[in-house]
Design a protein around this motif. Sequence first.
Motif, PDB file in Angstrom:
ATOM      1  N   ALA A  94       0.845  -1.280   0.220  1.00 17.97           N
ATOM      2  CA  ALA A  94       0.020  -0.119   0.030  1.00 17.97           C
ATOM      3  C   ALA A  94       0.897   1.176  -0.017  1.00 17.97           C
ATOM      4  CB  ALA A  94      -1.045  -0.013   1.214  1.00 17.97           C
ATOM      5  N   ARG A  95       0.414   2.478  -0.109  1.00 18.45           N
ATOM      6  CA  ARG A  95       1.092   3.727  -0.148  1.00 18.45           C
ATOM      7  C   ARG A  95       1.360   3.739   1.210  1.00 18.45           C
ATOM      8  NH1 ARG A  95      -0.331   6.252  -4.775  1.00 18.45           N
ATOM      9  NH2 ARG A  95      -1.918   4.619  -5.752  1.00 18.45           N
ATOM     10  N   GLY A  96       2.729   4.393   1.482  1.00 19.23           N
ATOM     11  CA  GLY A  96       3.266   4.823   2.484  1.00 19.23           C
ATOM     12  C   GLY A  96       4.020   3.614   3.638  1.00 19.23           C
ATOM     13  N   ILE A  97       3.700   2.086   2.810  1.00 17.86           N
ATOM     14  CA  ILE A  97       4.082   1.303   3.447  1.00 17.86           C
ATOM     15  C   ILE A  97       5.635   0.832   3.573  1.00 17.86           C
ATOM     16  CG2 ILE A  97       4.316  -0.473   1.696  1.00 17.86           C
ATOM     17  CD1 ILE A  97       2.457  -1.024   4.774  1.00 17.86           C
ATOM     18  N   GLY A  98       6.214   1.848   2.719  1.00 18.38           N
ATOM     19  CA  GLY A  98       7.708   1.570   2.565  1.00 18.38           C
ATOM     20  C   GLY A  98       8.488   1.041   1.422  1.00 18.38           C
ATOM     21  N   LYS A  99       7.849   1.053   0.222  1.00 20.44           N
ATOM     22  CA  LYS A  99       8.350   0.446  -0.760  1.00 20.44           C
ATOM     23  C   LYS A  99       9.568   0.900  -1.524  1.00 20.44           C
ATOM     24  CE  LYS A  99       4.344   1.198  -3.105  1.00 20.44           C
ATOM     25  NZ  LYS A  99       3.772   1.695  -1.906  1.00 20.44           N
ATOM     26  N   THR A 100       9.793   2.530  -1.627  1.00 12.51           N
ATOM     27  CA  THR A 100      10.611   3.158  -1.972  1.00 12.51           C
ATOM     28  C   THR A 100      11.771   2.972  -0.934  1.00 12.51           C
ATOM     29  OG1 THR A 100       9.172   4.836  -3.142  1.00 12.51           O
ATOM     30  CG2 THR A 100      11.653   5.408  -2.589  1.00 12.51           C
ATOM     31  N   VAL A 101      11.584   3.074   0.128  1.00 16.68           N
ATOM     32  CA  VAL A 101      12.694   2.942   1.341  1.00 16.68           C
ATOM     33  C   VAL A 101      13.355   1.517   1.032  1.00 16.68           C
ATOM     34  CG1 VAL A 101      12.788   2.565   3.644  1.00 16.68           C
ATOM     35  CG2 VAL A 101      12.033   4.626   3.041  1.00 16.68           C
ATOM     36  N   MET A 102      12.217   0.652   0.802  1.00 16.91           N
ATOM     37  CA  MET A 102      12.856  -0.823   0.392  1.00 16.91           C
ATOM     38  C   MET A 102      13.896  -0.894  -0.615  1.00 16.91           C
ATOM     39  SD  MET A 102      13.154  -3.741   1.573  1.00 16.91           S
ATOM     40  CE  MET A 102      11.863  -4.928   2.103  1.00 16.91           C
ATOM     41  N   LEU A 103      13.377  -0.071  -1.526  1.00 14.04           N
ATOM     42  CA  LEU A 103      14.549  -0.105  -2.914  1.00 14.04           C
ATOM     43  C   LEU A 103      15.478   0.496  -2.364  1.00 14.04           C
ATOM     44  CD1 LEU A 103      11.923   1.176  -5.695  1.00 14.04           C
ATOM     45  CD2 LEU A 103      12.706  -1.330  -5.164  1.00 14.04           C
ATOM     46  N   ASN A 104      15.660   1.505  -1.671  1.00 15.90           N
ATOM     47  CA  ASN A 104      17.088   2.133  -1.136  1.00 15.90           C
ATOM     48  C   ASN A 104      17.797   1.109  -0.338  1.00 15.90           C
ATOM     49  OD1 ASN A 104      16.154   4.447  -2.364  1.00 15.90           O
ATOM     50  ND2 ASN A 104      15.342   5.415  -0.312  1.00 15.90           N
ATOM     51  N   ALA A 105      16.995   0.472   0.546  1.00 15.84           N
ATOM     52  CA  ALA A 105      17.704  -0.628   1.540  1.00 15.84           C
ATOM     53  C   ALA A 105      18.318  -1.725   0.492  1.00 15.84           C
ATOM     54  CB  ALA A 105      16.780  -1.363   2.211  1.00 15.84           C
ATOM     55  N   LEU A 106      17.728  -2.289  -0.493  1.00 14.67           N
ATOM     56  CA  LEU A 106      18.194  -3.172  -1.379  1.00 14.67           C
ATOM     57  C   LEU A 106      19.360  -2.790  -2.193  1.00 14.67           C
ATOM     58  CD1 LEU A 106      15.027  -4.785  -2.465  1.00 14.67           C
ATOM     59  CD2 LEU A 106      16.250  -5.700  -0.526  1.00 14.67           C
ATOM     60  N   SER A 107      19.340  -1.641  -2.605  1.00 11.16           N
ATOM     61  CA  SER A 107      20.539  -0.835  -3.261  1.00 11.16           C
ATOM     62  C   SER A 107      21.644  -0.933  -2.427  1.00 11.16           C
ATOM     63  CB  SER A 107      20.085   0.640  -3.640  1.00 11.16           C
ATOM     64  OG  SER A 107      18.935   0.598  -4.569  1.00 11.16           O
ATOM     65  N   HIS A 108      21.423  -0.545  -1.153  1.00 14.48           N
ATOM     66  CA  HIS A 108      22.685  -0.549  -0.240  1.00 14.48           C
ATOM     67  C   HIS A 108      23.381  -1.844  -0.203  1.00 14.48           C
ATOM     68  CE1 HIS A 108      22.051   3.648   0.957  1.00 14.48           C
ATOM     69  NE2 HIS A 108      20.847   3.369   1.728  1.00 14.48           N
ATOM     70  N   VAL A 109      22.519  -2.777  -0.036  1.00 18.24           N
ATOM     71  CA  VAL A 109      23.009  -4.115   0.036  1.00 18.24           C
ATOM     72  C   VAL A 109      24.169  -4.474  -1.143  1.00 18.24           C
ATOM     73  CG1 VAL A 109      22.603  -6.611  -0.139  1.00 18.24           C
ATOM     74  CG2 VAL A 109      20.956  -5.157   1.110  1.00 18.24           C
ATOM     75  N   VAL A 110      23.745  -4.127  -2.441  1.00 14.64           N
ATOM     76  CA  VAL A 110      24.752  -4.398  -3.302  1.00 14.64           C
ATOM     77  C   VAL A 110      25.792  -3.417  -3.366  1.00 14.64           C
ATOM     78  CG1 VAL A 110      23.055  -5.781  -4.939  1.00 14.64           C
ATOM     79  CG2 VAL A 110      23.046  -3.438  -5.137  1.00 14.64           C
ATOM     80  N   GLU A 111      25.475  -2.233  -3.108  1.00 16.59           N
ATOM     81  CA  GLU A 111      26.538  -1.206  -3.272  1.00 16.59           C
ATOM     82  C   GLU A 111      27.655  -1.359  -2.374  1.00 16.59           C
ATOM     83  OE1 GLU A 111      23.856   2.670  -4.466  1.00 16.59           O
ATOM     84  OE2 GLU A 111      24.167   2.144  -2.280  1.00 16.59           O
ATOM     85  N   GLU A 112      27.402  -2.103  -1.224  1.00 17.38           N
ATOM     86  CA  GLU A 112      28.542  -2.589  -0.423  1.00 17.38           C
ATOM     87  C   GLU A 112      29.468  -3.648  -1.262  1.00 17.38           C
ATOM     88  OE1 GLU A 112      26.491  -4.380   2.856  1.00 17.38           O
ATOM     89  OE2 GLU A 112      25.829  -2.539   3.953  1.00 17.38           O
ATOM     90  N   GLN A 113      28.975  -4.198  -1.834  1.00 18.82           N
ATOM     91  CA  GLN A 113      29.628  -5.241  -3.092  1.00 18.82           C
ATOM     92  C   GLN A 113      30.219  -4.660  -4.054  1.00 18.82           C
ATOM     93  OE1 GLN A 113      29.281  -8.488  -2.045  1.00 18.82           O
ATOM     94  NE2 GLN A 113      27.680  -8.178  -0.545  1.00 18.82           N
ATOM     95  N   ARG A 114      30.231  -3.140  -4.145  1.00 27.35           N
ATOM     96  CA  ARG A 114      30.639  -2.360  -5.101  1.00 27.35           C
ATOM     97  C   ARG A 114      29.829  -2.805  -6.628  1.00 27.35           C
ATOM     98  NH1 ARG A 114      35.712  -2.895  -6.778  1.00 27.35           N
ATOM     99  NH2 ARG A 114      35.887  -4.890  -5.884  1.00 27.35           N
ATOM    100  N   TRP A 115      28.389  -2.883  -6.361  1.00 25.25           N
ATOM    101  CA  TRP A 115      27.717  -3.031  -7.902  1.00 25.25           C
ATOM    102  C   TRP A 115      27.641  -1.707  -8.124  1.00 25.25           C
ATOM    103  CZ3 TRP A 115      23.641  -6.990  -8.819  1.00 25.25           C
ATOM    104  CH2 TRP A 115      24.085  -8.600  -8.680  1.00 25.25           C
TER     105      TRP A 115
END
Length: 395
Positions: free
Chosen positions: A46-67
Amino acid sequence: MKSPFKPTAGCQPPVLVGRNQDIENFRMAIEEGPGAPERLLFVTGARGIGKTVMLNALSHVVEEQRWVVVNETAARGFVSRIIKELEPAQQRKISYTLPSATFEVPFAGAQATVGLEQLQVDSSLESLDIRHAIANKLDQLDEDHQGVLITLDELGAESPMEEVRSFATAIQHLIREERNIAVVFAGIPGMVDDVINDKILTFLRRAERFHLRNVRNEDVWSAFERTISDNGKRADYDVLNALTLVTHGYPFMIQLVGHQAWRASESAGHETEITMEDAQLGIERARDRIGELVNGPAVDSLPAMARAYLMLMALDDGPSSTGELASRMRKTPQYASVYRARLIREDYIKPAGRGYVEFTMPFMREYLRQYAAFNQLEQNLEDMAMSIIEEASER
Ligand SMILES: Nc1ncnc2c1ncn2[C@@H]1O[C@H](COP(=O)(O)OP(=O)(O)OP(=O)(O)O)[C@@H](O)[C@H]1O
Ligand SMILES: [Mg+2]
């Protein structure tokens, strides 16, 4: 001291509540390599449930691996924007040979003007182009360890379908070639379904899903406790309880109520504490804001009948009987159940025991009651719902 809470769409919260498992599953898929299911993923909710924030969190996961990470929104031109991001250096020019003429366009997918005629570049060319852009980028990386993640937010009925098809076709090929990529889409469940029911996109239907829901009270409680104490204030057990209960586990509300309570404590000169009075004031303000920021846009984006269904639910003080709702609508239960199903699918409401439904978002009932009071002073909520139903039925 400034409030540490972040009641703004897409802003990383001080504590990301209740999403560890999903993040962990994604991390494992990245470690496991091409073929792991979560590498092609839909984040819905739903709106405001945290989808965009989740995309950011998943991005951090791979950025740590220099993706390499590209975050885009599924709005017109997104394919060209991704290509541009992957290949910023050279302004690419691609020649297309047409029966009548050869000409150059700056980007595949862009519209090229030939004389007075406008020509839409073929989507298969655009698909080839994005595929090459990603493959070229991968060629430059140490592909055993690094890859490319593309996140595409706000996928929905308004997304440009031609581009979504090109993009999906390209990633289908790259996945088949076992390239080191991951692609995460995000959107409201109903909107996402509308997109992937497209005939060309069948392969997306098999993608993994993280369906984000409200988080648990215990987790909300500890997030409040931690955020408040890490930032130099304290709050009693009762205060933490009051703040927690009002959120109903809805992530946006955590930030809103935390922020407002923090501010109230600052205004009252309570430098090291959030008192019960501060919390109460914060709760009151957060309630008003949630209506404006979340409930309003959420209700407005629904088809008329679904909106009326919610209004008729708001006549009850607790869970509503689905049979009773149908008769309030003056429709058959089968007819009403179409809207019930849609509202459940999109997390506006949830089943509450056999034959009953209740609201999922905090203060939706209060919002709808106020909405009727605000918008149509001469009509009560029920009359308002009925005129919506009549109007929609005539169409
Ligand atoms: N897991 C979480 N824990 C705490 N706060 C969160 C969490 N997820 C999101 N938030 C907060 O909730 C708000 C909304 O988050 P976000 O913008 O990611 O939602 P969304 O699902 O993308 O909404 P929309 O459908 O409007 O795009 C933000 O203020 C964010 O900080
Ligand atoms: Mg969002």
